[in-house]
Design a protein around this motif. Structure first.
Motif, PDB file in Angstrom:
ATOM      1  N   UNK A   6       0.857  -1.181   0.000  1.00 20.30           N
ATOM      2  CA  UNK A   6       0.000   0.000   0.000  1.00 20.30           C
ATOM      3  C   UNK A   6       0.894   1.232   0.000  1.00 20.30           C
ATOM      4  N   UNK A   7       0.704   2.089  -0.986  1.00 24.82           N
ATOM      5  CA  UNK A   7       1.485   3.333  -1.067  1.00 24.82           C
ATOM      6  C   UNK A   7       0.547   4.497  -0.770  1.00 24.82           C
ATOM      7  N   UNK A   8       0.962   5.352   0.167  1.00 26.33           N
ATOM      8  CA  UNK A   8       0.097   6.452   0.608  1.00 26.33           C
ATOM      9  C   UNK A   8       0.941   7.704   0.813  1.00 26.33           C
ATOM     10  N   UNK A   9       0.346   8.874   0.570  1.00 24.38           N
ATOM     11  CA  UNK A   9       1.096  10.129   0.701  1.00 24.38           C
ATOM     12  C   UNK A   9       1.686  10.283   2.096  1.00 24.38           C
ATOM     13  N   UNK A  10       0.896   9.960   3.106  1.00 18.48           N
ATOM     14  CA  UNK A  10       1.363  10.037   4.495  1.00 18.48           C
ATOM     15  C   UNK A  10       0.415   9.232   5.363  1.00 18.48           C
ATOM     16  N   UNK A  11       0.829   9.009   6.604  1.00 21.40           N
ATOM     17  CA  UNK A  11      -0.042   8.369   7.589  1.00 21.40           C
ATOM     18  C   UNK A  11      -0.551   9.399   8.593  1.00 21.40           C
ATOM     19  N   UNK A  12      -0.761  10.612   8.106  1.00 19.83           N
ATOM     20  CA  UNK A  12      -1.407  11.628   8.934  1.00 19.83           C
ATOM     21  C   UNK A  12      -2.892  11.316   8.998  1.00 19.83           C
ATOM     22  N   UNK A  35       2.441  -4.795   3.247  1.00 19.12           N
ATOM     23  CA  UNK A  35       3.369  -3.754   3.694  1.00 19.12           C
ATOM     24  C   UNK A  35       2.790  -2.389   3.332  1.00 19.12           C
ATOM     25  N   UNK A  36       3.296  -1.343   3.998  1.00 26.37           N
ATOM     26  CA  UNK A  36       2.841   0.029   3.752  1.00 26.37           C
ATOM     27  C   UNK A  36       4.060   0.906   3.480  1.00 26.37           C
ATOM     28  N   UNK A  37       3.961   1.726   2.436  1.00 25.83           N
ATOM     29  CA  UNK A  37       5.003   2.704   2.138  1.00 25.83           C
ATOM     30  C   UNK A  37       4.396   4.101   2.239  1.00 25.83           C
ATOM     31  N   UNK A  38       4.880   4.884   3.201  1.00 30.75           N
ATOM     32  CA  UNK A  38       4.435   6.262   3.374  1.00 30.75           C
ATOM     33  C   UNK A  38       5.451   7.187   2.713  1.00 30.75           C
ATOM     34  N   UNK A  39       4.963   8.084   1.861  1.00 27.73           N
ATOM     35  CA  UNK A  39       5.861   8.995   1.142  1.00 27.73           C
ATOM     36  C   UNK A  39       6.138  10.249   1.964  1.00 27.73           C
ATOM     37  N   UNK A  40       6.348  10.069   3.247  1.00 27.52           N
ATOM     38  CA  UNK A  40       6.698  11.163   4.154  1.00 27.52           C
ATOM     39  C   UNK A  40       7.613  10.604   5.233  1.00 27.52           C
ATOM     40  N   UNK A  41       8.122  11.454   6.071  1.00 23.45           N
ATOM     41  CA  UNK A  41       9.067  10.993   7.096  1.00 23.45           C
ATOM     42  C   UNK A  41       8.305  10.365   8.255  1.00 23.45           C
ATOM     43  N   UNK A  58       4.683  -4.533   7.704  1.00 22.95           N
ATOM     44  CA  UNK A  58       5.873  -3.676   7.681  1.00 22.95           C
ATOM     45  C   UNK A  58       5.485  -2.270   7.227  1.00 22.95           C
ATOM     46  N   UNK A  59       6.060  -1.249   7.892  1.00 21.63           N
ATOM     47  CA  UNK A  59       5.828   0.144   7.508  1.00 21.63           C
ATOM     48  C   UNK A  59       7.158   0.741   7.053  1.00 21.63           C
ATOM     49  N   UNK A  60       7.187   1.234   5.812  1.00 26.82           N
ATOM     50  CA  UNK A  60       8.375   1.888   5.272  1.00 26.82           C
ATOM     51  C   UNK A  60       8.088   3.387   5.101  1.00 26.82           C
ATOM     52  N   UNK A  61       9.147   4.183   5.230  1.00 28.10           N
ATOM     53  CA  UNK A  61       9.027   5.627   5.015  1.00 28.10           C
ATOM     54  C   UNK A  61      10.028   6.063   3.956  1.00 28.10           C
ATOM     55  N   UNK A  62       9.554   6.838   3.017  1.00 29.04           N
ATOM     56  CA  UNK A  62      10.428   7.395   1.988  1.00 29.04           C
ATOM     57  C   UNK A  62      10.031   8.855   1.796  1.00 29.04           C
ATOM     58  N   UNK A  63      10.823   9.763   2.359  1.00 23.20           N
ATOM     59  CA  UNK A  63      10.516  11.200   2.263  1.00 23.20           C
ATOM     60  C   UNK A  63      10.824  11.652   0.842  1.00 23.20           C
ATOM     61  N   UNK A  64       9.805  11.595   0.020  1.00 28.72           N
ATOM     62  CA  UNK A  64       9.978  11.667  -1.426  1.00 28.72           C
ATOM     63  C   UNK A  64      10.573  12.991  -1.914  1.00 28.72           C
ATOM     64  N   UNK A  65      10.264  14.086  -1.245  1.00 35.69           N
ATOM     65  CA  UNK A  65      10.716  15.391  -1.729  1.00 35.69           C
ATOM     66  C   UNK A  65      12.141  15.739  -1.296  1.00 35.69           C
ATOM     67  N   UNK A  66      12.787  14.818  -0.594  1.00 31.29           N
ATOM     68  CA  UNK A  66      14.174  15.072  -0.179  1.00 31.29           C
ATOM     69  C   UNK A  66      15.180  14.715  -1.263  1.00 31.29           C
ATOM     70  N   UNK A  67      14.720  14.042  -2.312  1.00 30.38           N
ATOM     71  CA  UNK A  67      15.632  13.642  -3.400  1.00 30.38           C
ATOM     72  C   UNK A  67      15.050  14.109  -4.733  1.00 30.38           C
ATOM     73  N   UNK A  68      15.891  14.131  -5.762  1.00 28.25           N
ATOM     74  CA  UNK A  68      15.421  14.583  -7.078  1.00 28.25           C
ATOM     75  C   UNK A  68      14.556  13.512  -7.752  1.00 28.25           C
ATOM     76  N   UNK A  69      13.930  13.888  -8.850  1.00 27.92           N
ATOM     77  CA  UNK A  69      12.961  13.027  -9.522  1.00 27.92           C
ATOM     78  C   UNK A  69      13.560  11.700  -9.978  1.00 27.92           C
ATOM     79  N   UNK A  70      14.798  11.712 -10.447  1.00 25.95           N
ATOM     80  CA  UNK A  70      15.451  10.483 -10.926  1.00 25.95           C
ATOM     81  C   UNK A  70      15.620   9.496  -9.776  1.00 25.95           C
ATOM     82  N   UNK A  71      16.069  10.028  -8.642  1.00 30.27           N
ATOM     83  CA  UNK A  71      16.283   9.156  -7.481  1.00 30.27           C
ATOM     84  C   UNK A  71      14.955   8.642  -6.928  1.00 30.27           C
ATOM     85  N   UNK A  72      13.931   9.476  -6.981  1.00 31.01           N
ATOM     86  CA  UNK A  72      12.601   9.036  -6.526  1.00 31.01           C
ATOM     87  C   UNK A  72      12.152   7.812  -7.317  1.00 31.01           C
TER      88      UNK A  72
END
Length: 308
Positions: A6-12, A35-41, A58-72
């Protein structure tokens, strides 16, 4: 066993986020490895919402805006490779998941839940003004046109209402055969009411049993049309002096809302509660629940208000 991410913008805490977490909780863990991937810290996500997710997920976090588009793209592709099904459920997640899907040599079964009309399509002057001033020309192209192209390669869509399905067909160009309507629901066993906390709120907000209490529950943001409540409440207050307005929820632009309340002379009669864990108790205070949103799918706040 199928592996699902499950990919979600955030778990807010928010309606779409809560619904997604409840779906995860109710899934058969013997059939699915979830598993869950949150695109925030991890720091910005809501601890209460994370605590509802079962320990074997499993809960993963990937702060998407901390890296450039290629790395994302590279990082997200690594996640995609490990799962049989990807389930995306908010605007930022949707655009990245559908982009990764089309760039992958072997496309995944990408399922996207649409919780309502995407903000950029909401037919409201204030909302349009907000997007026109806050979204670049490239951003508009991305959300209006490029997303439509990407969506054509997605496996299935879940719409939370019939009107949401119509939006996908008319505005997004999705084939009706790809769309399933699955309505929101409430977990009744978890709608707990605390009588003593409920009674405390009368003193906390300086309200009495004689007050006619009008209320709103949700994010206090541009698309929720909060200004309309305050302007209408001004008229009600002039005719029925005992009325109070309760705005229950987090505020995105608190200063603007507080200024509007002050300008209308409603400081003593309009209460912004901020975030609260005691939603049921607040809803029980209300004589009238108002939902003035410019657009909605099936909001959880409305279902909860109907319940209480």
């Amino acid at each position: 066993m199928k592996k699902i991410l499950f990919v979600i913008d955030s778990l807010k805490k928010g309606g779409a986020n809560i619904l997604t977490v409840n779906v995860i909780r109710l899934m058969n863990k013997k059939e699915f490895d979830v598993s869950v991937l949150s695109l925030s810290s991890e720091k910005t996500d809501d601890n209460f919402l994370k605590s509802l997710i079962p320990s074997n997920v499993k809960i993963f976090h990937f702060e998407i805006y901390k890296v450039n588009i290629i790395k994302r793209i590279k990082i997200l592709k690594r996640y995609f490779c490990k799962y049989d099904i990807i389930h995306s459920c908010l605007e930022i997640s949707n655009i990245y998941c559908s982009l990764i899907n089309i760039l992958s040599l072997k496309r995944k079964n990408l399922i996207i839940t649409i919780h309502g009309v995407d903000g950029i399509f909401i037919d409201d002057n204030e909302v349009k003004k907000y997007f026109n001033s806050n979204l670049s020309f490239k951003g508009k192209l991305l959300f209006y046109y490029f997303q439509n192209i990407l969506f054509k390669y997605c496996y299935k869509f879940i719409a939370v209402s019939s009107s949401t399905k119509e939006f996908l067909i008319e505005k997004r160009g999705i084939s009706t055969s790809k769309i399933f309507v699955v309505y929101h629901g409430l977990l009744f066993a978890e709608l707990i009411f605390n009588e003593s906390k409920y009674k405390e709120l009368y003193n906390k907000y300086n309200i009495s049993r004689e007050n006619f209490i009008i209320g709103y529950l949700g994010r206090l943001s541009i698309g929720k049309n909060i200004a309309a409540i305050i302007k209408t409440f001004k008229i009600i207050k002039e005719q029925f002096g005992v009325a109070k307005l309760l705005l229950i929820g987090d505020v995105e632009k608190r200063e603007e809302i507080e200024k509007l309340i002050y300008d209308f002379g409603l400081t003593d009669d309009c209460i912004i509660t901020g975030y609260t864990e005691f939603v049921s108790e607040h809803l029980k205070l209300l004589n009238l629940f108002v939902l003035p949103s410019s657009s909605e799918g099936i909001p959880l706040s409305l279902l909860e208000a109907m319940f209480w």
